[in-house]
Design an enzyme around this catalytic site. Structure first.
Site, PDB file in Angstrom:
ATOM      1  N   GLU A 174     -76.041  -9.760  18.983  1.00  6.41           N
ATOM      2  CA  GLU A 174     -75.861  -8.705  19.987  1.00  6.41           C
ATOM      3  C   GLU A 174     -76.350  -7.345  19.485  1.00  6.41           C
ATOM      4  O   GLU A 174     -75.962  -6.305  20.014  1.00  6.41           O
ATOM      5  CB  GLU A 174     -74.396  -8.626  20.399  1.00  6.41           C
ATOM      6  CG  GLU A 174     -73.853  -9.900  21.025  1.00  6.41           C
ATOM      7  CD  GLU A 174     -72.386  -9.794  21.387  1.00  6.41           C
ATOM      8  OE1 GLU A 174     -72.073  -9.089  22.358  1.00  6.41           O
ATOM      9  OE2 GLU A 174     -71.562 -10.410  20.693  1.00  6.41           O
ATOM     10  N   SER A 190     -71.266 -11.749  24.735  1.00  6.67           N
ATOM     11  CA  SER A 190     -72.344 -11.470  25.686  1.00  6.67           C
ATOM     12  C   SER A 190     -72.934 -12.729  26.313  1.00  6.67           C
ATOM     13  O   SER A 190     -74.094 -12.749  26.717  1.00  6.67           O
ATOM     14  CB  SER A 190     -73.469 -10.647  25.027  1.00  6.67           C
ATOM     15  OG  SER A 190     -73.013  -9.353  24.720  1.00  6.67           O
ATOM     16  N   TYR A 227     -77.198  -7.832  31.397  1.00  9.61           N
ATOM     17  CA  TYR A 227     -78.019  -6.786  30.783  1.00  9.61           C
ATOM     18  C   TYR A 227     -79.444  -6.663  31.317  1.00  9.61           C
ATOM     19  O   TYR A 227     -80.084  -5.639  31.097  1.00  9.61           O
ATOM     20  CB  TYR A 227     -78.101  -7.023  29.268  1.00  9.61           C
ATOM     21  CG  TYR A 227     -76.763  -7.064  28.584  1.00  9.61           C
ATOM     22  CD1 TYR A 227     -75.961  -5.931  28.509  1.00  9.61           C
ATOM     23  CD2 TYR A 227     -76.293  -8.231  28.005  1.00  9.61           C
ATOM     24  CE1 TYR A 227     -74.731  -5.956  27.881  1.00  9.61           C
ATOM     25  CE2 TYR A 227     -75.056  -8.276  27.365  1.00  9.61           C
ATOM     26  CZ  TYR A 227     -74.286  -7.137  27.311  1.00  9.61           C
ATOM     27  OH  TYR A 227     -73.075  -7.162  26.690  1.00  9.61           O
ATOM     28  N   ARG A 253     -61.369  -5.238  26.405  1.00  6.60           N
ATOM     29  CA  ARG A 253     -61.576  -5.781  27.751  1.00  6.60           C
ATOM     30  C   ARG A 253     -61.129  -7.234  27.785  1.00  6.60           C
ATOM     31  O   ARG A 253     -61.389  -7.981  26.835  1.00  6.60           O
ATOM     32  CB  ARG A 253     -63.056  -5.676  28.135  1.00  6.60           C
ATOM     33  CG  ARG A 253     -63.324  -5.655  29.632  1.00  6.60           C
ATOM     34  CD  ARG A 253     -64.810  -5.718  29.928  1.00  6.60           C
ATOM     35  NE  ARG A 253     -65.337  -7.042  29.682  1.00  6.60           N
ATOM     36  CZ  ARG A 253     -66.451  -7.296  29.007  1.00  6.60           C
ATOM     37  NH1 ARG A 253     -67.152  -6.308  28.484  1.00  6.60           N
ATOM     38  NH2 ARG A 253     -66.867  -8.539  28.836  1.00  6.60           N
ATOM     39  N   ASP A 311     -61.385 -10.736  30.119  1.00  5.78           N
ATOM     40  CA  ASP A 311     -62.130 -11.384  31.200  1.00  5.78           C
ATOM     41  C   ASP A 311     -61.317 -12.546  31.764  1.00  5.78           C
ATOM     42  O   ASP A 311     -60.682 -13.298  31.015  1.00  5.78           O
ATOM     43  CB  ASP A 311     -63.472 -11.898  30.688  1.00  5.78           C
ATOM     44  CG  ASP A 311     -64.380 -10.775  30.192  1.00  5.78           C
ATOM     45  OD1 ASP A 311     -64.177  -9.625  30.623  1.00  5.78           O
ATOM     46  OD2 ASP A 311     -65.267 -11.048  29.367  1.00  5.78           O
ATOM     47  N   GLU A 340     -61.366 -14.703  27.907  1.00 10.50           N
ATOM     48  CA  GLU A 340     -61.543 -14.206  26.542  1.00 10.50           C
ATOM     49  C   GLU A 340     -61.225 -12.726  26.466  1.00 10.50           C
ATOM     50  O   GLU A 340     -61.058 -12.049  27.489  1.00 10.50           O
ATOM     51  CB  GLU A 340     -62.975 -14.448  26.057  1.00 10.50           C
ATOM     52  CG  GLU A 340     -64.042 -13.744  26.855  1.00 10.50           C
ATOM     53  CD  GLU A 340     -65.437 -14.049  26.323  1.00 10.50           C
ATOM     54  OE1 GLU A 340     -65.912 -13.278  25.467  1.00 10.50           O
ATOM     55  OE2 GLU A 340     -66.034 -15.048  26.763  1.00 10.50           O
ATOM     56  N   ASN A 369     -62.546  -9.076  24.583  1.00  9.61           N
ATOM     57  CA  ASN A 369     -63.612  -8.360  23.876  1.00  9.61           C
ATOM     58  C   ASN A 369     -62.997  -7.128  23.232  1.00  9.61           C
ATOM     59  O   ASN A 369     -62.467  -6.260  23.932  1.00  9.61           O
ATOM     60  CB  ASN A 369     -64.715  -7.942  24.848  1.00  9.61           C
ATOM     61  CG  ASN A 369     -65.419  -9.135  25.456  1.00  9.61           C
ATOM     62  OD1 ASN A 369     -66.350  -9.670  24.892  1.00  9.61           O
ATOM     63  ND2 ASN A 369     -64.942  -9.571  26.616  1.00  9.61           N
ATOM     64  N   GLY A 397     -69.180  -3.588  25.566  1.00 12.74           N
ATOM     65  CA  GLY A 397     -70.377  -2.772  25.726  1.00 12.74           C
ATOM     66  C   GLY A 397     -70.067  -1.404  26.298  1.00 12.74           C
ATOM     67  O   GLY A 397     -69.143  -1.231  27.093  1.00 12.74           O
TER      68      GLY A 397
END
Length: 321
Positions: A16, A147, A213, A252, A254, A268, A270, A274
């Protein structure tokens, strides 16, 4: 007060890296706008001991993926006695490992999809058995990548075998997970608060690297389609899931909402999400009333407390929440 010099750690060695460079550049500009003395620091280009030579006092971690979110850099910074943003060694290590995250959530009684772990290529018979036990439609994920790197959706034994082989090129442990049909949500965590949820809609098979992205076809809805009650439910669930794996500061979570059961299913965590123009945490923060610079400020305050405030230019200060 001792002078503060902040290093924004970006780039690194992971898959990443490019996203991390973009996140780090955006954050670097925000920190400069706040008036804090700072440097951009790429661990791929310099040894960490250079942070001492540069007289860095604090670090803001913008390293995505392995080496940045798995507890490695966190442990190194603690050894160097440099305070840093985000989750510590334990929370980072657990959250970076999707399988261990699921183990913790299951132990805590938090909702997560059916799954199995694979460590080697599988045969047709093994693939068919997995599909029989978990379901015909599956998601295959390297346990330690972010990602959506190395991820695949499968619907046949042949696709499952191929997806496992692909995932094994990224990781020695692979997660095969029940595919949940429904809307995908993400909830950003800032301090002790859950920010407004975001729902994502993509024409792709799933919310993959391209959708995140590289394309403009993904739709982000913030506020999402949830009513006030569901918004509180998903926010509290996300906070509980975040804390269960020993995370803190910011991050974050998800989730999916299973269209069959209407239940929110955790996917998951994070720990260093990002922070690019397309990223989700800034979108949620904007809905909560923070512009990008204010979001960066709040991340710093959540990590370092009020010690950071004298280093911020007076005309950029906003009320703490």
């Amino acid at each position: 007060m001792n002078k503060i010099k902040l290093a924004i750690l970006l780039g690194g060695h992971s898959a990443e890296r490019e996203v991390s460079l973009a996140s780090g550049e955006a954050v670097f500009k925000a920190v400069q706008a706040l008036g804090i003395e700072c440097i951009a620091f790429d661990p791929k280009q310099h040894p960490l001991t250079k942070l001492i030579d540069e007289q860095v006092t604090h670090a803001m971690i913008m390293l995505h993926g392995r080496g940045g979110e798995d507890g490695t850099i966190q442990g190194a910074l603690e050894w160097l006695n440099i305070p840093y943003t985000g989750s510590g060694v334990l929370g980072s290590a657990i959250a970076m490992d999707k399988l261990h995250t699921k183990h913790v959530w299951q132990a805590c009684g938090l909702p997560t999809a059916k799954y199995t772990e694979i460590k080697a290529p599988i045969s047709v018979d093994e693939a068919q058995t997995i599909m029989l036990n978990i379901g015909p439609d599956l998601m295959v994920k390297p346990s330690h990548e972010g990602s959506s790197i190395g991820m695949s959706k499968t619907g046949t034994a042949e696709e499952l075998i191929s997806a496992v082989n692909t995932a094994l090129t990224y990781d020695e442990r692979v997660l095969i997970e029940q595919y949940i049909v429904g809307t995908e949500y993400t909830v950003s965590i800032l301090g002790e608060n859950a920010l407004p949820s975001i729902s994502m809609v993509t024409p792709n098979i799933f919310y993959d690297y391209e959708a995140k992205y590289q394309t403009n076809t993904t739709q982000y809805h913030c506020p999402s389609d949830l009513n006030d009650i569901d918004e509180r439910v998903i926010g509290q669930l996300s906070l509980d899931a975040f804390k269960a794996v020993s995370c803190n500061g910011w991050g974050r979570v998800d989730l999916m909402r299973d269209q069959k059961t209407d239940e929110f299913i955790l996917l998951e965590v994070n720990t260093v999400p990002g922070m690019t123009a397309k990223s989700l945490v800034p979108k949620a923060a904007k809905q909560a009333g923070y512009d990008f610079n204010e979001l960066v400020k709040q991340i710093l305050v959540s990590a370092f407390g009020t010690v950071i405030l004298p280093a911020i230019q007076a005309d950029t200060q906003v009320p703490l929440q």
